[in-house]
Design an enzyme around this catalytic site. Structure first.
Site, PDB file in Angstrom:
ATOM      1  N   GLU A  48     -14.848  -3.149 -13.691  1.00 25.67           N
ATOM      2  CA  GLU A  48     -15.857  -2.908 -14.732  1.00 25.67           C
ATOM      3  C   GLU A  48     -16.561  -1.566 -14.497  1.00 25.67           C
ATOM      4  O   GLU A  48     -16.842  -0.821 -15.433  1.00 25.67           O
ATOM      5  CB  GLU A  48     -16.859  -4.068 -14.753  1.00 25.67           C
ATOM      6  CG  GLU A  48     -16.201  -5.357 -15.227  1.00 25.67           C
ATOM      7  CD  GLU A  48     -17.144  -6.555 -15.161  1.00 25.67           C
ATOM      8  OE1 GLU A  48     -17.409  -7.020 -14.040  1.00 25.67           O
ATOM      9  OE2 GLU A  48     -17.617  -6.996 -16.221  1.00 25.67           O
TER      10      GLU A  48
ATOM     11  N   ALA B  99     -18.069  -7.581  -7.623  1.00 28.05           N
ATOM     12  CA  ALA B  99     -19.462  -7.824  -7.229  1.00 28.05           C
ATOM     13  C   ALA B  99     -19.451  -8.561  -5.894  1.00 28.05           C
ATOM     14  O   ALA B  99     -18.428  -9.128  -5.512  1.00 28.05           O
ATOM     15  CB  ALA B  99     -20.135  -8.681  -8.292  1.00 28.05           C
TER      16      ALA B  99
ATOM     17  N   GLU C  60     -12.555 -13.065 -12.485  1.00 29.18           N
ATOM     18  CA  GLU C  60     -13.789 -13.865 -12.493  1.00 29.18           C
ATOM     19  C   GLU C  60     -13.556 -15.313 -12.894  1.00 29.18           C
ATOM     20  O   GLU C  60     -14.212 -16.226 -12.391  1.00 29.18           O
ATOM     21  CB  GLU C  60     -14.825 -13.234 -13.436  1.00 29.18           C
ATOM     22  CG  GLU C  60     -15.514 -11.991 -12.899  1.00 29.18           C
ATOM     23  CD  GLU C  60     -14.766 -10.701 -13.189  1.00 29.18           C
ATOM     24  OE1 GLU C  60     -13.570 -10.771 -13.544  1.00 29.18           O
ATOM     25  OE2 GLU C  60     -15.359  -9.621 -13.058  1.00 29.18           O
TER      26      GLU C  60
ATOM     27  N   GLY D  81     -16.019  -6.737 -10.883  1.00 24.85           N
ATOM     28  CA  GLY D  81     -17.027  -5.689 -11.060  1.00 24.85           C
ATOM     29  C   GLY D  81     -16.519  -4.313 -10.681  1.00 24.85           C
ATOM     30  O   GLY D  81     -17.007  -3.305 -11.216  1.00 24.85           O
TER      31      GLY D  81
END
Ligand code: 3HC
Length: 690
Positions: free
Chosen positions: A105, A63, A125, A102
């Protein structure tokens, strides 16, 4: 349609390509682009399968961290992952580079995954004080099982493609340069989506899964993010997928709002900003082959070993045969320790030239002087180096507190002289401060920067003032601690309070370890010693008590060097000094100790900023975290000042100054920013605009 994501049609294959350099972070525009391309591919009857890939150096590395804390923008990453997984056509992710957070993911939400052989895959993370928040806690255990999922998420460490394939995280490995072709071939082979959310086979042995979870949970003192990871992974096992996702979202929001996540994210960006020196733009770097080290004491040996390990040829100068023999045994001991710990490659010592002949330095690209802190000796060395070093070689000093300007003058080629201050112990600490005098050759600064980066350490730029950033901060910190001793605190109380703050050691334990005689020698050499300074460490040294090495210092040590109780003689000396120099007594609590020491650091940091010694508040934080073990999750003292508000900090310092005006004075910059209700981060942004 977004400029950052495009859809290409290749026969029955829809290729969605992300292009958002440098790391294809999944910011709002990228997410919107992927969602739009996906809709288009779904609606196109000619497209049978979708390939998700990225241009540039990596599939998304996560992200966009810089967006955290901003107002959320649709689609969120978890929603996008759900959209990808729900796609009625098979979606294949083509992975390369560092597929992190992310990015991984998103890949796990795709139906199939192919990765180039050099790809690294991970969920880092936790290093930002958060947990995977786009379905990672639910999809990872479904693909690789509870144990591996917990390993990946709790360590934050990436795994190699070959392991990812073995563990079931990816379906295929592709040799270099054929990734998209291989992924397209896989797409042609698959008939239908295969949704990770539906996978349950990894949970067949429920009891073993629960045992893995219980084992992790039993470890005490886990940070919030780690605890939440364990809870969410347990939910993956025990509750339906959608409920697990809800739990993950709640946990993610809680972690993101925590002070430790703010501190860790600050550290992430501050570290990257600190390494951007203005000289890098103008200085064409030297080729670095040989590094010279003058003086192979503890620091010099550590620096030499680090350079050897990074593949440089290293010439080390010592005095006399005994000096050479001692240096060799010190370097060999470091080498053996490094090899035994698996941290050092074999054979590094073959590139070592250990000699008494200064002339051997004539081919060195950077020469680092590491002799003891004596200005005359260092001047002498720089005068010699100025004559014998090759043109444009960098002449650097590892001095702790001396004036690099004086060494530059002695060399007669001041443009080539820098401070290059490694934090001790060199093997463990990641910081190297580069002290840049006015008029320094940018090529030399760039070369020093390259060296530090090649050693895997973090370079921070400082003006070339005595002590650079780090030791000036350390002096302020220790002076505030000493003041507390005069006002009623005991060294052991101060040490315990700072350990519970998160420092690896308290200030007195650290001084005992480094040797009290080091500071003693420095103070004796000072022209204008501070009349307010605590005399206790000098008195200890006068009595032959130098800390751990001599068996006594602030503490007593047994024959094996193990620290014991506070040294009773030291306590008597301290009481004597308190009587001699009466100051208002304090009601000493751990919180008071922590506030005094933290606010002393903030105050010193503000002074360094105003003087231009440090360019950015974040640089000071990086120095403290990488050089002095300041707890990373706190971000650094300047970040903590912002979090507490500069107004609150300056108000407290004003109150300290009222009681003890000889020691405390609020730094003018801190007072001004506090009055303007500004934060250091805003000051940094304003300065960057100038
Ligand atoms: N978001 C925003 N910017 C990022 C970023 C990210 N995830 N990752 C890297 N960057 C930026 C860096 O700040 C730097 O910017 P700058 O040039 O302006 O300073 C630039 O990208 C290049 O980064 P590095 O200097 O670190 O480049 P390296 O090649 O040394 O390393 C990397 C590349 C391994 C990808 C490293 O940058 C890295 O580890 N990035 C962080 C990865 C990460 O933590 N991902 C998880 C994010 S959180 C998440 O995904 C939450 C989700 O679960 C919901």
């Amino acid at each position: 349609m977004s400029d950052l994501v495009r859809l290409e049609r290749h026969g029955a294959l829809g290729l969605i390509v992300i292009r958002n350099p440098p790391v294809n972070a999944l910011g709002a525009e990228v997410r919107q682009g992927i969602a739009a391309c996906l809709s288009e591919a779904e609606a196109d009857a000619g497209i049978r399968a979708v390939l998700l890939a990225a241009d540039g150096r990596t599939f998304p590395a996560g992200a966009d961290i810089s967006e955290f804390g901003d107002a959320p923008q649709e689609p969120s990453l978890p929603d996008l992952c759900d959209r990808v997984e729900a796609c009625p056509k098979p979606v294949i992710a083509a992975l390369h580079g560092t597929v992190l957070g992310g990015g991984l993911e998103l890949a796990m939400a795709a139906h199939y995954r192919v990765a180039e052989e050099t790809t690294l895959l991970g969920l880092p993370e936790v290093k930002l004080g958060i947990l995977p928040g786009a379905g990672g806690t639910q999809r990872t255990p479904r693909l690789v099982g509870i144990k591996v999922a917990l390993d990946m998420m709790l360590s934050g460490l990436p795994i190699k493609a070959v392991d990812a394939e073995r563990l079931g995280l990816i379906d295929e490995i592709s040799p270099l340069r054929t990734l998209r072709l291989d992924a397209a071939a896989l797409a042609a082979d698959v008939d239908a989506p295969r949704r990770t959310r539906d996978a349950r086979s990894q949970f067949d042995d429920g009891a073993a899964c629960m045992a893995d979870i219980a084992k992790r949970r039993a470890l005490p003192n886990r940070p919030l993010a780690s605890r939440k990871i364990i809870d969410c992974v347990e939910a993956a096992l025990l509750v339906p997928f959608e409920i697990g996702l809800d739990m993950e979202r709640e946990a993610f929001a809680e972690c993101l709002a925590s002070p430790s996540s703010a501190g860790l994210r600050h550290a992430f960006f501050a570290e990257r900003a600190a390494t951007k020196f203005p000289e890098l733009a103008s200085g064409v770097p030297h080729q670095l082959d040989t590094i010279g080290v003058v003086g192979a004491g503890v620091m010099g040996s550590g620096i030499a070993m680090a350079c050897l390990d990074a593949g440089f040829a290293v010439t080390v100068i010592e005095q006399g045969e005994a000096g050479v023999t001692d240096a060799l045994s010190r370097i060999a001991a470091l080498y053996e320790k490094g090899v035994a710990a698996g941290k050092m490659g074999e054979g590094a010592l073959t590139d070592l030239n250990l000699t008494t002949q200064m002339e051997a330095l004539s081919t060195a690209d950077i020469i680092i002087e590491c002799v003891s802190e004596d200005l005359e000796t260092k001047r002498d060395i720089f005068a010699k180096l100025g004559k014998l070093a090759k043109p444009e070689a960098v002449l650097a000093s590892n001095t702790s507190y001396l004036d690099v300007g004086a060494l530059a003058q002695a060399s007669n080629r001041p443009q080539d002289v820098l401070a290059l201050r490694f934090s001790a112990p060199v093997q463990r600490m990641g910081l190297v401060e580069i002290g840049v005098p006015e008029g320094a050759n940018p090529r030399g600064v760039t070369a020093a920067h390259n060296l530090v980066k090649t050693l895997g350490k973090t370079p921070v730029r400082s003006a070339a003032v005595p002590g650079l950033i780090g030791n000036q901060m350390l002096s302020a910190y220790r002076a505030a601690a000493d003041r507390l001793l005069l006002r009623g605190a005991q060294p052991a109380q101060v040490d315990a309070a700072m350990r519970s703050f998160g420092m690896p050691m308290g200030p007195y334990e650290a001084q005992d370890d480094e040797g009290l005689d080091i500071g003693w020698a420095r103070r004796k050499a000072m022209k204008n010693p501070d009349p307010e300074a605590l005399l206790l460490p000098d008195i200890l040294c006068e009595n032959g008590q130098f800390g751990r090495r001599s068996g006594k210092g602030y503490y007593i040590y047994n024959d094996e060097g193990k620290r014991g109780a506070a040294n009773p003689e030291m306590l008597t000396m301290l009481m004597g000094e308190r009587r001699m120099r009466p100051l208002p007594k304090l009601e000493v609590t751990p919180e008071l100790i922590q506030n005094h020491l933290l606010y002393a650091l903030i105050n010193a940091g503000a002074t360094l900023l105003e003087a231009g010694t440090a360019a950015r508040p974040g640089d000071i934080d990086v120095v403290m975290v990488h050089g002095f073990g300041y707890p990373r999750h706190r971000g650094g003292p300047m970040h903590e000042a912002d979090a507490r508000s500069l107004f609150e900090v300056s108000r407290s310092i004003a109150a300290f100054a009222k009681e003890d005006p000889a020691h405390w004075r609020c730094a003018p910059l801190l007072a001004r920013l506090a009055a303007e209700r500004m934060r250091f981060a805003q000051y940094q942004a304003a300065e960057a605009q100038k």
